[in-house]
Enzyme design. Structure first.
Site, PDB file in Angstrom:
ATOM      1  N   HIS A 162      -5.373   8.023   1.854  1.00 41.96           N
ATOM      2  CA  HIS A 162      -4.973   6.625   1.987  1.00 41.96           C
ATOM      3  C   HIS A 162      -6.220   5.764   1.962  1.00 41.96           C
ATOM      4  O   HIS A 162      -7.208   6.062   2.635  1.00 41.96           O
ATOM      5  CB  HIS A 162      -4.208   6.433   3.298  1.00 41.96           C
ATOM      6  CG  HIS A 162      -3.452   5.139   3.382  1.00 41.96           C
ATOM      7  ND1 HIS A 162      -4.080   3.915   3.498  1.00 41.96           N
ATOM      8  CD2 HIS A 162      -2.122   4.875   3.367  1.00 41.96           C
ATOM      9  CE1 HIS A 162      -3.174   2.965   3.547  1.00 41.96           C
ATOM     10  NE2 HIS A 162      -1.968   3.529   3.475  1.00 41.96           N
ATOM     11  N   ARG A 218      -2.203  -5.450   2.909  1.00 42.45           N
ATOM     12  CA  ARG A 218      -2.425  -5.899   1.533  1.00 42.45           C
ATOM     13  C   ARG A 218      -1.164  -6.505   0.941  1.00 42.45           C
ATOM     14  O   ARG A 218      -1.229  -7.441   0.133  1.00 42.45           O
ATOM     15  CB  ARG A 218      -2.922  -4.728   0.683  1.00 42.45           C
ATOM     16  CG  ARG A 218      -4.362  -4.342   0.988  1.00 42.45           C
ATOM     17  CD  ARG A 218      -4.780  -3.050   0.301  1.00 42.45           C
ATOM     18  NE  ARG A 218      -4.310  -1.878   1.026  1.00 42.45           N
ATOM     19  CZ  ARG A 218      -3.870  -0.759   0.448  1.00 42.45           C
ATOM     20  NH1 ARG A 218      -3.837  -0.677  -0.878  1.00 42.45           N
ATOM     21  NH2 ARG A 218      -3.483   0.251   1.181  1.00 42.45           N
TER      22      ARG A 218
END
Length: 609
Positions: A242, A262
């Site tokens: 990740h 994000r």
């Protein structure tokens, strides 16, 4: 022979995360069957609670252009087309119903203005698709499934670990599964679980690596149980790092920072303030990425005519871009890059309140653990071992492995995600294939005649579990575990090459010898050192599988990146890598051809490129 208790059920589910709970609920709902649920920790404490961003389902509540076909195409593209397309189709079609079912059982999702389930943007998804509860979606899923499941007559065995599967015929010979052997972690007492079918829902392998977002339970138990029973493991080379885990302070390194940051507009910048993700757009996504920062902002705020910002590309790509910045000396002070959500104050009024509402866990996580106020400061983030796309090879419809009576669902199963998982597909995967595994395990158990393992298998499993006590004064198991984590992090990590992976295989052989000699003092009650002794063979098994498969795949695809073979190769586009335990106990590897998808699905993929 040590004493043990015997428990008899029609179906045993090992693991009580999202997939395990959903499988147990479905098996119990078939009527008239006894279902046992074995979990390594306390009920409600499974690693699923750490999933934050949401569950992907094409409900089209925010963008009416979304549908199962787009979701299917996104999943196949993200997986670099080595996915099990049967699973990808079923997942895309069935995920909306599974999410609505969860809502009917009491899950409290965030809402649109007109009261429908709100969906957010996430990496690799063309449209806003993730149903969510702030940034605590996994916790809400587990709470809902647990509250629903405890009323279904399921017998729960908390804080129990399974160390071996019981079979008809010789152990590891691929015979029908008839139960499992394990122990309770509190008192160390042995348990024999007799069952007509077993569902593995044990999660991943992150504790084989030094830096990971995974909890302590993720030691590859289900992968190793299946492998030792003779089942195929597939796609083990595909490990997802990740892109955003915490990097500072050291005590919290690796803890997940949700992609939802994000999705809400967070931007990645290097030490020079450059938004570096715009510098490297993969060919597969060139027509789907914003031309500039302004278009990216319009996308995250709902403009249907805008393309996604590059921070919302697939996880494998974003992680490699971060790694590149750090290696080039453009990283943050502690070896990461900066993730900045505070900048949205330039765009919206009351930005701090908005951030706290949308990302409450992230606000508290950074405030409490790092002393950072994300409403005013940028976060330091870097790649962390997060997920394995590989696992037990299963039938796409039934979730049965290559061993009769053994089923798998969730992260422990391979196929759906191909070479790289899209964010949010994991939670809906748990629901869709947890249900299917429970349904078909119950159907299998109902159709089978009674059978049981012979006493010799149980005695052998007990002797193996107790062996570390016979080696009191042997090497400390934690030393071996830490050496393994360093080895995998350094030599089979986010960037790989043949020389380092070959050295890793030699290192793993040496670690196997050391693990066979570890010893432990004391007794079986409350003995975490003993638990670690029993975890080591599982960690070593999955580490060898990852390394062998990664060596064999001489290309870069999805989560597997080789600096000595940096491009995708047609020679490796048409098969999955499979490992199986040989009769001599060694790991055998083969390449399994991928059946081409149906013509209608080929058209769906082409139409959505």
């Amino acid at each position: 022979m040590p004493d043990y208790q015997t428990h008899e059920h029609d179906v045993i589910v090992i693991g009580a995360g999202g997939a395990g709970l959903r499988a147990a609920i479905e098996a119990a709902a078939s009527g008239g069957l006894s279902v046992g649920l074995v979990c390594k920790s306390l009920l409600g404490k499974a690693h699923t609670v750490m999933a934050e961003g949401g569950m992907a389902a094409a409900m089209a509540n925010v963008d009416d252009r979304d549908n199962w076909k787009v979701h299917f195409a996104d999943t196949m593209r993200g997986g670099q087309y080595v996915n099990n397309w049967v699973m990808a189709e079923l997942h895309a079609k069935e995920a909306p119903d599974r999410v609505r079912e969860l809502e009917a059982w009491g899950a409290l999702f965030d809402r649109t203005g007109d009261g429908r389930i709100l969906q957010r943007n996430f990496g690799g998804h063309k449209y806003p698709r993730l149903a969510h509860v702030g940034d605590r979606t996994g916790l809400e899923m587990i709470r809902t499934l647990q509250d629903h499941g405890i009323h279904q007559g399921i017998q729960v065995y908390m804080e129990h670990t399974v160390t071996a599967l019981l079979q008809e015929g010789p152990p590891g010979g691929g015979g029908r599964i008839v139960g499992a052997f394990g122990y309770d972690r509190e008192r160390g007492r042995f348990r024999v679980f007799k069952a007509g079918a077993v569902v593995l829902a044990t999660g991943g392998i992150g504790r084989a690596y030094k830096i990971t977002s995974n909890s302590w339970e993720y030691t590859g138990d289900g992968h190793a149980l299946a492998y030792n029973a003779g089942a195929d493991l597939m796609d083990m080379e595909f490990v997802q790092f990740h892109p955003t885990g915490m990097v500072w302070p050291p005590s919290v390194r690796g803890i997940l920072v949700t992609e939802g940051v994000r999705g809400e507009g967070g931007r990645l910048v290097n030490k020079d303030g450059r938004r570096f993700m715009f510098d490297d757009i993969p060919d597969l996504y060139k027509n789907q990425v914003a031309a500039d920062t302004e278009e990216g902002w319009r996308y995250v705020t709902g403009d249907k005519n805008a393309n996604r910002p590059p921070e919302l590309l697939t996880r494998d790509h974003v992680a490699r871009c971060i790694n590149r910045e750090v290696k080039a000396g453009r990283g943050s002070p502690h070896g990461g890059v900066f993730l900045d959500i505070a900048w949205i104050r330039e765009k919206i009024p009351n930005a701090p309140e908005h951030i706290k509402k949308k990302l409450p866990s992230m606000y508290h996580q950074f405030k409490e653990l790092a002393g950072v106020d994300i409403t005013t400061e940028a976060m330091e983030v870097g790649p962390t071992t997060h997920y394995i796309m590989g696992g037990v090879r299963v039938d796409g419809v039934t979730q049965m492995s290559t061993v009769p009576g053994l089923f798998a669902a969730g992260e422990v199963a391979a196929g759906l995600h191909g070479a790289n998982r899209l964010g949010g597909n994991s939670l809906s995967d748990l629901l869709v294939f947890g249900k299917r595994a429970g349904e078909h395990a119950a159907r299998w158990a109902r159709a089978q005649s009674a059978a049981s393992a012979d006493d010799a298998q149980v005695e052998a499993a007990a002797r193996e579990a107790l062996a570390p006590f016979d080696r009191a004064g042997g090497e400390n198991p934690y030393q071996v575990q830490h050496a393994l984590q360093d080895l995998m992090q350094d030599k089979v990590g986010i960037v790989r090459n043949e020389h380092e992976m070959a050295a890793a295989l030699d290192g793993l052989a040496a670690l196997n010898r050391r693990a066979a000699a570890v010893g432990i003092d004391g007794n079986r009650e409350y003995n975490p050192g003993w638990h670690t002794c029993l975890d080591l063979p599982n960690l070593l098994c999955v580490s060898e599988a990852i390394t062998r498969c990664a060596l064999d795949r001489r290309e870069s695809r999805g989560g597997h990146f080789r600096e000595d073979c940096p491009d995708k190769s047609k020679d490796f586009a048409g098969h999955n890598t499979v490992v199986q335990r040989g009769r001599d106990g060694s790991m055998h590897l083969r390449r399994e051809p991928i059946a081409p998808p149906r013509e209608d699905l080929k058209r769906v993929i082409e139409e959505n490129k």
